[in-house]
Structures are given as structure tokens and as C-alpha cells.
Design an enzyme around this catalytic site. Structure first.
Site, short mmCIF file in Angstrom:
data_model
loop_
_atom_site.label_atom_id
_atom_site.label_comp_id
_atom_site.label_asym_id
_atom_site.label_seq_id
_atom_site.Cartn_x
_atom_site.Cartn_y
_atom_site.Cartn_z
N LYS A 144 0.65 -1.17 -0.08
CA LYS A 144 -0.11 0.14 0.22
C LYS A 144 1.07 1.33 -0.05
O LYS A 144 0.60 2.21 -0.88
CB LYS A 144 -0.82 0.04 1.25
CG LYS A 144 -2.01 -1.35 1.22
CD LYS A 144 -2.85 -1.22 2.45
CE LYS A 144 -2.33 -1.16 3.91
NZ LYS A 144 -1.74 -2.45 4.17
N ARG A 197 -10.00 0.46 8.89
CA ARG A 197 -9.51 -1.09 9.03
C ARG A 197 -10.58 -1.60 9.91
O ARG A 197 -10.35 -2.97 10.02
CB ARG A 197 -8.36 -0.96 10.01
CG ARG A 197 -6.99 -1.53 9.23
CD ARG A 197 -6.01 -1.12 10.33
NE ARG A 197 -4.72 -1.63 10.18
CZ ARG A 197 -3.56 -1.22 9.38
NH1 ARG A 197 -3.61 -0.11 8.83
NH2 ARG A 197 -2.48 -1.88 9.70
N ARG A 200 11.48 -6.24 5.45
CA ARG A 200 11.34 -4.97 5.89
C ARG A 200 11.77 -4.53 7.20
O ARG A 200 12.59 -3.40 7.26
CB ARG A 200 9.68 -4.71 5.77
CG ARG A 200 9.48 -3.11 6.06
CD ARG A 200 8.15 -2.90 5.86
NE ARG A 200 6.97 -3.06 6.64
CZ ARG A 200 5.86 -3.11 6.63
NH1 ARG A 200 5.39 -2.26 5.90
NH2 ARG A 200 5.02 -3.50 7.67
N ARG A 229 10.69 -3.46 10.26
CA ARG A 229 10.29 -2.53 11.05
C ARG A 229 10.07 -3.04 12.45
O ARG A 229 9.93 -4.26 12.53
CB ARG A 229 8.81 -1.88 10.80
CG ARG A 229 8.64 -0.50 10.81
CD ARG A 229 7.19 -0.08 10.23
NE ARG A 229 6.30 -0.66 10.72
CZ ARG A 229 5.12 -0.77 9.91
NH1 ARG A 229 4.96 -0.03 8.74
NH2 ARG A 229 4.04 -1.29 10.20
N ARG A 243 -1.12 -9.42 13.41
CA ARG A 243 -1.47 -8.62 12.68
C ARG A 243 -2.28 -9.21 11.36
O ARG A 243 -3.30 -8.93 10.79
CB ARG A 243 -0.50 -7.75 11.99
CG ARG A 243 0.11 -6.62 12.82
CD ARG A 243 1.26 -6.22 12.80
NE ARG A 243 1.66 -5.55 11.55
CZ ARG A 243 2.82 -5.38 10.88
NH1 ARG A 243 3.94 -6.01 11.74
NH2 ARG A 243 3.14 -4.78 9.85
#
Ligand code: ADP
Length: 181
Positions: A13, A88, A127, A129, A140
Site C-alpha cells: 500500500k 480498518r 522490511r 520495522r 497482524r
């Protein structure tokens, strides 16, 4: 123009948002980015949000909706909005419709980026994070399936949804999105 980028964590996104906001001069509103900024500035909102974010749970609808309202109301001179990571939950989707209704605006398209779980997990781990560890990622994805995925039906029934395959190259995904608009 008002667009929503929809999809699970790791669907791309943010990457597609960078392209679309330039192309169409849209204000990019990523609730994840806004929250991370609040956390790093140690604001009251940030302090409240952090515990949810660290465990991969959703921040409360009340905090998120208030935050988005502020952003929309304080913005002038844009040709539209690009929402990323919001809504969401069904409540957030309904609240957004109400906010837009009251200023005679409406959503043009909800772009759903479709990527399988295996690819998502690989991308998120790469990634790295702080909330991209295996435990939090699993939660998640669970939270996404339970609380966020039902929104697809909501937008589908309003004829606003388009599904785009999100596992091809960045350029290919961008071009598919553009074709759908
Ligand atoms: P990703 O899409 O990669 O999971 P984001 O950067 O969009 O990550 O969001 C990171 C975290 O911020 C989420 O796990 C959640 O805790 C919180 N968050 C972001 N947007 C929302 C939202 N609209 N409603 C509730 N919580 C949110």
C-alpha cells in the site's frame, strides 16, 4: 478524487501510495505513518497507540477516527485524498462515509491489493520495522482477517471495490491500478 488503498500488512500500500499521490496530487493519509510520528514525538495519542501497535492489535476506532477528522478538516488545497491503512474496521468505514457525506464528497475507488500470506510474511520480515517480528506479524494477519477483511464486502456491495493482483512488479501493479481508475 478520493481513493482508498486496501490490503493486508505487506501488500504494498505504501509503495503504491507514493506513486498515486504524485500522479493525481492527492494528500496521502497513512494512519500507520501518522501514528508512528505521534509515537516518536511522544504525544498523548502516541503513548496511547503504542501498546496496541507493538502487539499488532488495532488502535481504538475512537482515536483513529478523531485523528483522521483532524487531518481532513485542517487540509486545504488538495485535489483529493488517498487513504492508506484506513479504514480498518467497519465502524471506521462508516465513520469515513459520514465525514465525506457531510461535505458532499464520496469515495471513488477502493483498491484492494491481493497478495498471499506466504509472500506477505516474507516481505514483512525483510522490511524489519520494529513491529515486523514473527510473533507480531502473525497477530497482524489474524487481526486483518477478523476485523479488516469484512470491509471488502461493505465496499463491494457499494460497487466501489476493485481487486488488483499485488504480487507482480511495482510498475505492473501501478499500471493495473491506473487502468482500473
Ligand atoms: P501494516 O499495514 O504494515 O500492518 P501500518 O503501518 O498501516 O502497518 O500500521 C501499523 C499499526 O498501526 C497497526 O498494526 C495498528 O496497530 C495501527 N493502525 C494503523 N492504522 C490503523 C487503523 N486504521 N485502525 C487501527 N489501528 C491502526
Amino acid at each position: 478524487m478520493i481513493l482508498i488503498l486496501f490490503g493486508p500488512p505487506g501488500a504494498g500500500k505504501g509503495t503504491q501510495a507514493d506513486y498515486l499521490k504524485e500522479k493525481f496530487n492527492l494528500l496521502h493519509l497513512s494512519t500507520g505513518d501518522i501514528l508512528r510520528e505521534e509515537v516518536s514525538n511522544n504525544t498523548e495519542l502516541g503513548v496511547q497507540a503504542k501498546k496496541f501497535m507493538d502487539s499488532g492489535e488495532l488502535v481504538t476506532d475512537e482515536l483513529i477516527i478523531g485523528m483522521i477528522k483532524n487531518k481532513i478538516e485542517s487540509t486545504v488545497n488538495v485535489e483529493g485524498f488517498l487513504f492508506d491503512g484506513f479504514p480498518r474496521t467497519i465502524s471506521q468505514a462508516e465513520a469515513l462515509d459520514q465525514m465525506l457525506d457531510s461535505s458532499n464528497k464520496s469515495i471513488d475507488k477502493v483498491i484492494s491489493l491481493e497478495v498471499d500470506d506466504k509472500t506477505l510474511i516474507e516481505r514483512l520480515l525483510a522490511r524489519g520495522r520494529s513491529d515486523d517480528n514473527e510473533e507480531t506479524i502473525k497477530n497482524r494477519l489474524e487481526v486483518y482477517k477478523n476485523q479488516t477483511l469484512p470491509i471488502k464486502d461493505y465496499y463491494h456491495s457499494k460497487n466501489q471495490l476493485v481487486e488488483i493482483k499485488g504480487d507482480s512488479s511495482i510498475e505492473e501493479v501501478s499500471s493495473e491500478i491506473e487502468k482500473s481508475l
